[in-house]
Write a protein that holds these residues in place. Structure first.
Motif, short mmCIF file in Angstrom:
data_model
loop_
_atom_site.label_atom_id
_atom_site.label_comp_id
_atom_site.label_asym_id
_atom_site.label_seq_id
_atom_site.Cartn_x
_atom_site.Cartn_y
_atom_site.Cartn_z
N SER A 81 4.32 -16.66 -12.04
CA SER A 81 4.96 -15.55 -11.32
C SER A 81 5.98 -16.03 -10.30
O SER A 81 6.82 -15.25 -9.84
N THR A 84 11.69 -17.68 -10.91
CA THR A 84 12.63 -16.58 -10.75
C THR A 84 13.83 -16.67 -11.68
O THR A 84 14.45 -15.65 -11.99
N ARG A 100 14.77 -13.56 -13.65
CA ARG A 100 13.55 -12.79 -13.85
C ARG A 100 13.94 -11.35 -14.15
O ARG A 100 14.79 -10.77 -13.48
N GLY A 101 13.34 -10.79 -15.16
CA GLY A 101 13.73 -9.46 -15.61
C GLY A 101 14.45 -9.54 -16.94
O GLY A 101 14.74 -8.53 -17.56
N GLY A 102 14.76 -10.79 -17.37
CA GLY A 102 15.34 -10.98 -18.70
C GLY A 102 16.84 -10.94 -18.76
O GLY A 102 17.41 -11.02 -19.84
N LEU A 187 9.44 -16.44 -18.15
CA LEU A 187 10.12 -15.30 -17.51
C LEU A 187 9.85 -14.01 -18.26
O LEU A 187 9.61 -12.95 -17.65
N ASN A 190 6.34 -12.84 -17.57
CA ASN A 190 6.28 -12.24 -16.23
C ASN A 190 6.79 -10.80 -16.25
O ASN A 190 6.20 -9.91 -15.66
N THR A 191 7.91 -10.60 -16.95
CA THR A 191 8.54 -9.29 -16.99
C THR A 191 7.66 -8.28 -17.72
O THR A 191 7.53 -7.14 -17.31
#
Length: 206
Positions: A81, A84, A100-102, A187, A190-191
């Protein structure tokens, strides 16, 4: 003519000897760092050891952790996590970056690194100029840490002037591609909020 041949043979032997010594040193460093990690709760599934003053990296998919290896110093261990962003750099220039978030900036790394025309400038500039030599290839890891928010893991660095021919870097580029893909997978996990799971299979020391 005979002298030239002898000198050539000696040069080749010396280069092979140096290459073997370097590889042995890398293997010993990786084994030592694996031992460091195993003394914690970190069990590396894949590891790229730190050698010759450069950083290394390892992933423990079961515990959802990754580690930045710092040679003989203690490794820095992070939760998935805390990752980033991940970025591929060629000679200090960004080729592709995933936040992060793709969100991806730049061209797909596989196409950039292993295109049939050689390594392309590509990325954010959109240029298609062919690159013949490379001095440095690295993976930049960004973490949520106010003290040290980024780490550069160098996969290739040419010593001296000029650079290394792209055709001689196929193995290195494949290795860099693999690690870039692993960090992108972290990543993505995580998303998506995926549960604890193995993102890599088996034990590898790539």
């Amino acid at each position: 003519m005979g002298t030239i041949i002898v000198v050539g043979i000696v040069f080749v032997v010396v280069m092979i000897t140096i290459a073997v010594m370097v590889e042995n040193a890398k293997q010993k460093a990786t084994a030592r760092q694996t031992g460091q990690l195993l003394r914690t709760d970190f069990n590396p599934d894949v590891i790229h050891g730190s050698a010759f003053g450069k950083l290394g990296i390892a992933i423990d998919g079961t515990r959802r952790k990754f580690a930045i290896l710092q040679g003989d110093n203690a490794p820095k261990i992070f939760d998935f996590s805390q990752l980033t962003a991940v970025e591929v750099l060629r000679d200090g220039s960004s080729i592709t970056k995933t936040n992060r978030g793709g969100q991806i900036a730049g061209a797909a790394v596989g196409a950039v690194l292993l295109g049939p025309a050689g390594l392309l400038l590509g990325g954010l500039t959109g240029s298609k100029r062919s690159i013949e030599t490379i001095s440095k290839l690295s993976l930049m890891i960004y973490v949520s840490d106010f003290i040290q928010p980024n780490y550069e893991v160098v996969f290739h660095q040419h010593l001296g002037s000029g650079g290394t021919k792209v055709s001689d870097l196929t193995v290195t580029m494949n290795l860099l591609n693999a690690w870039h893909g692993r960090m992108q997978a972290i990543l993505a996990a995580n998303t998506a909020g995926l549960p604890n799971q193995m993102l890599v299979e088996g034990n590898s020391h790539a």
